[in-house]
Design a protein around this motif. Structure first.
Motif, PDB file in Angstrom:
ATOM      1  N   TYR A 137      43.954 -45.239   7.606  1.00 35.32           N
ATOM      2  CA  TYR A 137      43.981 -44.368   6.428  1.00 35.32           C
ATOM      3  C   TYR A 137      42.657 -43.631   6.278  1.00 35.32           C
ATOM      4  CZ  TYR A 137      44.379 -43.160   1.424  1.00 35.32           C
ATOM      5  OH  TYR A 137      44.404 -42.510   0.224  1.00 35.32           O
ATOM      6  N   GLY A 138      41.560 -44.369   6.408  1.00 34.29           N
ATOM      7  CA  GLY A 138      40.242 -43.743   6.337  1.00 34.29           C
ATOM      8  C   GLY A 138      40.042 -42.721   7.440  1.00 34.29           C
ATOM      9  N   ALA A 139      40.500 -43.050   8.653  1.00 31.12           N
ATOM     10  CA  ALA A 139      40.390 -42.106   9.763  1.00 31.12           C
ATOM     11  C   ALA A 139      41.213 -40.854   9.489  1.00 31.12           C
ATOM     12  CB  ALA A 139      40.850 -42.766  11.064  1.00 31.12           C
ATOM     13  N   GLY A 140      42.390 -41.044   8.873  1.00 34.98           N
ATOM     14  CA  GLY A 140      43.221 -39.895   8.546  1.00 34.98           C
ATOM     15  C   GLY A 140      42.560 -38.977   7.532  1.00 34.98           C
ATOM     16  N   VAL A 141      41.955 -39.557   6.513  1.00 34.15           N
ATOM     17  CA  VAL A 141      41.247 -38.757   5.510  1.00 34.15           C
ATOM     18  C   VAL A 141      40.104 -37.986   6.164  1.00 34.15           C
ATOM     19  CG1 VAL A 141      39.782 -38.864   3.452  1.00 34.15           C
ATOM     20  CG2 VAL A 141      41.876 -40.231   3.574  1.00 34.15           C
ATOM     21  N   LEU A 142      39.329 -38.658   7.009  1.00 34.07           N
ATOM     22  CA  LEU A 142      38.219 -37.986   7.696  1.00 34.07           C
ATOM     23  C   LEU A 142      38.730 -36.883   8.613  1.00 34.07           C
ATOM     24  CD1 LEU A 142      35.987 -41.073   8.600  1.00 34.07           C
ATOM     25  CD2 LEU A 142      35.506 -39.308   6.890  1.00 34.07           C
ATOM     26  N   GLY A 143      39.854 -37.128   9.282  1.00 34.67           N
ATOM     27  CA  GLY A 143      40.428 -36.105  10.150  1.00 34.67           C
ATOM     28  C   GLY A 143      40.852 -34.871   9.372  1.00 34.67           C
ATOM     29  N   VAL A 144      41.432 -35.064   8.198  1.00 28.07           N
ATOM     30  CA  VAL A 144      41.833 -33.950   7.354  1.00 28.07           C
ATOM     31  C   VAL A 144      40.611 -33.153   6.904  1.00 28.07           C
ATOM     32  CG1 VAL A 144      42.746 -33.375   5.064  1.00 28.07           C
ATOM     33  CG2 VAL A 144      43.996 -34.936   6.566  1.00 28.07           C
ATOM     34  N   LEU A 145      39.572 -33.844   6.459  1.00 30.18           N
ATOM     35  CA  LEU A 145      38.350 -33.160   6.022  1.00 30.18           C
ATOM     36  C   LEU A 145      37.696 -32.403   7.172  1.00 30.18           C
ATOM     37  CD1 LEU A 145      36.799 -35.898   3.695  1.00 30.18           C
ATOM     38  CD2 LEU A 145      38.125 -33.870   3.045  1.00 30.18           C
ATOM     39  N   SER A 146      37.723 -32.990   8.363  1.00 26.81           N
ATOM     40  CA  SER A 146      37.151 -32.329   9.530  1.00 26.81           C
ATOM     41  C   SER A 146      37.904 -31.047   9.861  1.00 26.81           C
ATOM     42  CB  SER A 146      37.178 -33.279  10.732  1.00 26.81           C
ATOM     43  OG  SER A 146      36.740 -32.617  11.902  1.00 26.81           O
ATOM     44  N   ALA A 147      39.229 -31.125   9.909  1.00 28.09           N
ATOM     45  CA  ALA A 147      40.030 -29.943  10.232  1.00 28.09           C
ATOM     46  C   ALA A 147      39.859 -28.857   9.177  1.00 28.09           C
ATOM     47  CB  ALA A 147      41.500 -30.333  10.362  1.00 28.09           C
ATOM     48  N   THR A 148      39.736 -29.259   7.917  1.00 33.19           N
ATOM     49  CA  THR A 148      39.545 -28.280   6.843  1.00 33.19           C
ATOM     50  C   THR A 148      38.215 -27.557   7.009  1.00 33.19           C
ATOM     51  OG1 THR A 148      40.819 -29.665   5.324  1.00 33.19           O
ATOM     52  CG2 THR A 148      39.413 -27.968   4.354  1.00 33.19           C
ATOM     53  N   ALA A 149      37.150 -28.305   7.250  1.00 33.66           N
ATOM     54  CA  ALA A 149      35.827 -27.702   7.390  1.00 33.66           C
ATOM     55  C   ALA A 149      35.775 -26.751   8.581  1.00 33.66           C
ATOM     56  CB  ALA A 149      34.770 -28.792   7.537  1.00 33.66           C
ATOM     57  N   VAL A 150      36.333 -27.159   9.703  1.00 35.44           N
ATOM     58  CA  VAL A 150      36.313 -26.318  10.898  1.00 35.44           C
ATOM     59  C   VAL A 150      37.149 -25.058  10.690  1.00 35.44           C
ATOM     60  CG1 VAL A 150      37.020 -26.194  13.323  1.00 35.44           C
ATOM     61  CG2 VAL A 150      35.835 -28.224  12.469  1.00 35.44           C
ATOM     62  N   THR A 151      38.301 -25.198  10.058  1.00 35.40           N
ATOM     63  CA  THR A 151      39.159 -24.041   9.811  1.00 35.40           C
ATOM     64  C   THR A 151      38.446 -22.984   8.990  1.00 35.40           C
ATOM     65  OG1 THR A 151      41.220 -25.308   9.946  1.00 35.40           O
ATOM     66  CG2 THR A 151      41.273 -23.282   8.646  1.00 35.40           C
ATOM     67  N   PHE A 152      37.818 -23.377   7.897  1.00 33.57           N
ATOM     68  CA  PHE A 152      37.159 -22.392   7.039  1.00 33.57           C
ATOM     69  C   PHE A 152      35.871 -21.864   7.658  1.00 33.57           C
ATOM     70  CE2 PHE A 152      40.232 -23.849   4.037  1.00 33.57           C
ATOM     71  CZ  PHE A 152      40.437 -22.773   3.190  1.00 33.57           C
ATOM     72  N   ALA A 153      35.185 -22.679   8.443  1.00 31.30           N
ATOM     73  CA  ALA A 153      33.998 -22.180   9.136  1.00 31.30           C
ATOM     74  C   ALA A 153      34.382 -21.094  10.132  1.00 31.30           C
ATOM     75  CB  ALA A 153      33.291 -23.333   9.850  1.00 31.30           C
ATOM     76  N   LEU A 154      35.408 -21.342  10.917  1.00 38.69           N
ATOM     77  CA  LEU A 154      35.838 -20.357  11.912  1.00 38.69           C
ATOM     78  C   LEU A 154      36.329 -19.073  11.251  1.00 38.69           C
ATOM     79  CD1 LEU A 154      37.696 -22.607  14.516  1.00 38.69           C
ATOM     80  CD2 LEU A 154      35.438 -21.562  14.726  1.00 38.69           C
ATOM     81  N   LEU A 155      37.115 -19.210  10.188  1.00 36.04           N
ATOM     82  CA  LEU A 155      37.638 -18.010   9.542  1.00 36.04           C
ATOM     83  C   LEU A 155      36.540 -17.225   8.838  1.00 36.04           C
ATOM     84  CD1 LEU A 155      41.065 -19.268   8.150  1.00 36.04           C
ATOM     85  CD2 LEU A 155      40.647 -17.653  10.014  1.00 36.04           C
ATOM     86  N   LEU A 156      35.540 -17.909   8.304  1.00 35.14           N
ATOM     87  CA  LEU A 156      34.401 -17.197   7.712  1.00 35.14           C
ATOM     88  C   LEU A 156      33.677 -16.388   8.777  1.00 35.14           C
ATOM     89  CD1 LEU A 156      32.383 -16.518   5.472  1.00 35.14           C
ATOM     90  CD2 LEU A 156      31.245 -18.710   5.950  1.00 35.14           C
ATOM     91  N   LEU A 157      33.387 -17.012   9.915  1.00 29.87           N
ATOM     92  CA  LEU A 157      32.683 -16.306  10.988  1.00 29.87           C
ATOM     93  C   LEU A 157      33.512 -15.159  11.549  1.00 29.87           C
ATOM     94  CD1 LEU A 157      31.163 -19.359  12.913  1.00 29.87           C
ATOM     95  CD2 LEU A 157      29.940 -17.729  11.463  1.00 29.87           C
ATOM     96  N   VAL A 158      34.792 -15.419  11.749  1.00 28.08           N
ATOM     97  CA  VAL A 158      35.662 -14.391  12.317  1.00 28.08           C
ATOM     98  C   VAL A 158      35.815 -13.218  11.355  1.00 28.08           C
ATOM     99  CG1 VAL A 158      38.059 -13.896  12.955  1.00 28.08           C
ATOM    100  CG2 VAL A 158      36.927 -15.908  13.877  1.00 28.08           C
ATOM    101  N   ARG A 159      35.983 -13.521  10.076  1.00 34.70           N
ATOM    102  CA  ARG A 159      36.123 -12.442   9.095  1.00 34.70           C
ATOM    103  C   ARG A 159      34.865 -11.605   9.003  1.00 34.70           C
ATOM    104  NH1 ARG A 159      38.556  -8.319   7.319  1.00 34.70           N
ATOM    105  NH2 ARG A 159      38.251  -7.823   5.099  1.00 34.70           N
ATOM    106  N   GLN A 160      33.717 -12.238   8.937  1.00 34.55           N
ATOM    107  CA  GLN A 160      32.474 -11.476   8.850  1.00 34.55           C
ATOM    108  C   GLN A 160      32.253 -10.617  10.092  1.00 34.55           C
ATOM    109  OE1 GLN A 160      31.891 -11.430   5.854  1.00 34.55           O
ATOM    110  NE2 GLN A 160      30.074 -12.642   5.313  1.00 34.55           N
ATOM    111  N   ALA A 161      32.628 -11.159  11.249  1.00 42.14           N
ATOM    112  CA  ALA A 161      32.416 -10.408  12.505  1.00 42.14           C
ATOM    113  C   ALA A 161      33.379  -9.241  12.618  1.00 42.14           C
ATOM    114  CB  ALA A 161      32.588 -11.354  13.695  1.00 42.14           C
ATOM    115  N   THR A 162      34.651  -9.460  12.298  1.00 40.78           N
ATOM    116  CA  THR A 162      35.631  -8.375  12.457  1.00 40.78           C
ATOM    117  C   THR A 162      35.532  -7.338  11.359  1.00 40.78           C
ATOM    118  OG1 THR A 162      37.284  -9.754  11.322  1.00 40.78           O
ATOM    119  CG2 THR A 162      37.295  -9.792  13.731  1.00 40.78           C
ATOM    120  N   ALA A 163      35.008  -7.712  10.194  1.00 38.20           N
ATOM    121  CA  ALA A 163      34.869  -6.755   9.090  1.00 38.20           C
ATOM    122  C   ALA A 163      33.606  -5.916   9.201  1.00 38.20           C
ATOM    123  CB  ALA A 163      34.877  -7.485   7.747  1.00 38.20           C
TER     124      ALA A 163
END
Length: 314
Positions: free
Chosen positions: A284-310
Motif C-alpha cells: 500500500y505504501g509503495a502504491g502511494v509512493l508510485g502514484v506520487l512519483s508518476a504525478t510529479a513526473v507527469t507535471f514536470a514533463l508537461l511544464l517543460l514541454v509547454r514552456q518549450a513549445t510555447a
C-alpha cells in the motif's frame, strides 16, 4: 555609422518579433506523447496481465483498509469535487483564460485535451482493456485507468497550458498537488488500485504532450516590449526566466525519490518469487509512493514541454 544603419535611441521601445513555431521542440513533445502511450501499455501489461503485477496491486488494494476510517474523512471531500460540473467548470475556466489572452486555437485545444483524455480513459476501461482472473477467485472487472484521476489531471493540465508563461510553474505545482491528492484518495477509498491511477496519468500526459506538439503560431507566448538600457543593450528577455526549470527540477527530483522508494519496496516484496501475504501495508505504501512519483513526473514533463513549445523561435 557603416552600412547606413540608424542607431536605436536610448530608451526606445523595441517591438517583439513575429512569433514563429519551433519545429524541433514540437517533435520532442510528440516523442513524449508516444513514450506516455508506451508507458501506459507497459503498466497495463505488467499490473493487469501478469501474476506478480496483479498480486502487488491487490496487496496495495487490501492494505488500504488500514487506518481507512480516519483517512477517508480527508479523502472523501477530495473525491467529491470530481463531477460533471467540475469538468465543465474546468474546461470553461481554461478556455476563458485562453480567450482573454486572445489564443483562439488554444481555447479549442484545451477543450479537446480534457474531452479526449476522459473519453480515452472510459473507452480503454470499458471497451478495450480486460482484466484476466490470474489470482484465486474472481477479482473484479477491469478498472484501469482511473476516471477520477483523469478528470483531476486533465483539468489541471488544461489550466497549465492556457495560463500565461509566468504563471505556469505555480499552476504546475498546484495541479500536481491536487491530482496527487485525488489519486491517493482513490486508493484510500479502495476505489482503485495504484496501477489504475498511474495509467490515468499516462493518458493525460499523452494528450497534453500531443496538444503541445500541435501548438500553432497563434498560441505562442509573446514577450512584453523591451526597452533598451542606458548601455544600449536590450533588457533581459522574459522567456529566459529560470522559475520553470527550478519547479520542474524539484518535481523530477521528488518523482525520482518517491519512485525509487516504491520500486525498492516492490522488489523486496517480489524477491522471494511470490508476494508475501502479510506485506499488504508495505505494498500500500509503495502504491502511494508510485502514484506520487508518476504525478510529479507527469507535471514536470508537461511544464517543460509547454514552456518549450510555447516559446517562439528567436
Amino acid at each position: 555609422m557603416s552600412g547606413g544603419q540608424v542607431p536605436t535611441p536610448v530608451g526606445a521601445v523595441v517591438a517583439p518579433p513575429r512569433p514563429r513555431v519551433r519545429a524541433g521542440v514540437q517533435a520532442v513533445a510528440a516523442v513524449v506523447a508516444v513514450l506516455a502511450v508506451v508507458a501506459l501499455g507497459a503498466t497495463y501489461r505488467y499490473f493487469v496481465t501478469t501474476v506478480p503485477g496483479q498480486s502487488l496491486d491487490e496487496l496495495a488494494f487490501t492494505g488500504a483498509a488500514y487506518g481507512q476510517g480516519r483517512l477517508w474523512r480527508v479523502a472523501e471531500p477530495v473525491l467529491d469535487v470530481v463531477s460533471v460540473a467540475f469538468i465543465v467548470g474546468g474546461i470553461g475556466a481554461a478556455m476563458a483564460v485562453a480567450l482573454v489572452r486572445r489564443r483562439w486555437v488554444l481555447a479549442l485545444q484545451v477543450a479537446v485535451l480534457v474531452g479526449g483524455a476522459n473519453l480515452t480513459t472510459q473507452v480503454l476501461k470499458h471497451q478495450v482493456l480486460t482484466r484476466p482472473d490470474l489470482l484465486p477467485g474472481w477479482n473484479g472487472a477491469n478498472t484501469l485507468p482511473s476516471g477520477h484521476t483523469t478528470v483531476a489531471a486533465s483539468v489541471s493540465v488544461a489550466l497549465l497550458l492556457a495560463t500565461p508563461r509566468a504563471w505556469r510553474p505555480a499552476v504546475a505545482l498546484l495541479g500536481a498537488a491536487y491530482t496527487g491528492a485525488t489519486g491517493v484518495s482513490t486508493l484510500v477509498g479502495q476505489w482503485h488500485r495504484p496501477s489504475d491511477v498511474v495509467a490515468a496519468l499516462f493518458v493525460v500526459l499523452a494528450w497534453g504532450a500531443l496538444v503541445c506538439a500541435m501548438t500553432p503560431a497563434s498560441s505562442l507566448d509573446v514577450a512584453p516590449r523591451r526597452r533598451r538600457l542606458p548601455s544600449g543593450l536590450p533588457q533581459p528577455h522574459a522567456f529566459h526566466s529560470p522559475g520553470s526549470s527550478v519547479v520542474a527540477g524539484l518535481l523530477l527530483l521528488g518523482g525520482a525519490v518517491t519512485g525509487g522508494l516504491a520500486l525498492a519496496a516492490a522488489v523486496r516484496l517480489l524477491e522471494a518469487g511470490t508476494v508475501p501475504i502479510g506485506e499488504d501495508v508495505t505494498a500500500y505504501g509503495a502504491g502511494v509512493l508510485g502514484v506520487l512519483s508518476a504525478t510529479a513526473v507527469t507535471f514536470a514533463l508537461l511544464l517543460l514541454v509547454r514552456q518549450a513549445t510555447a516559446r517562439p523561435r528567436d
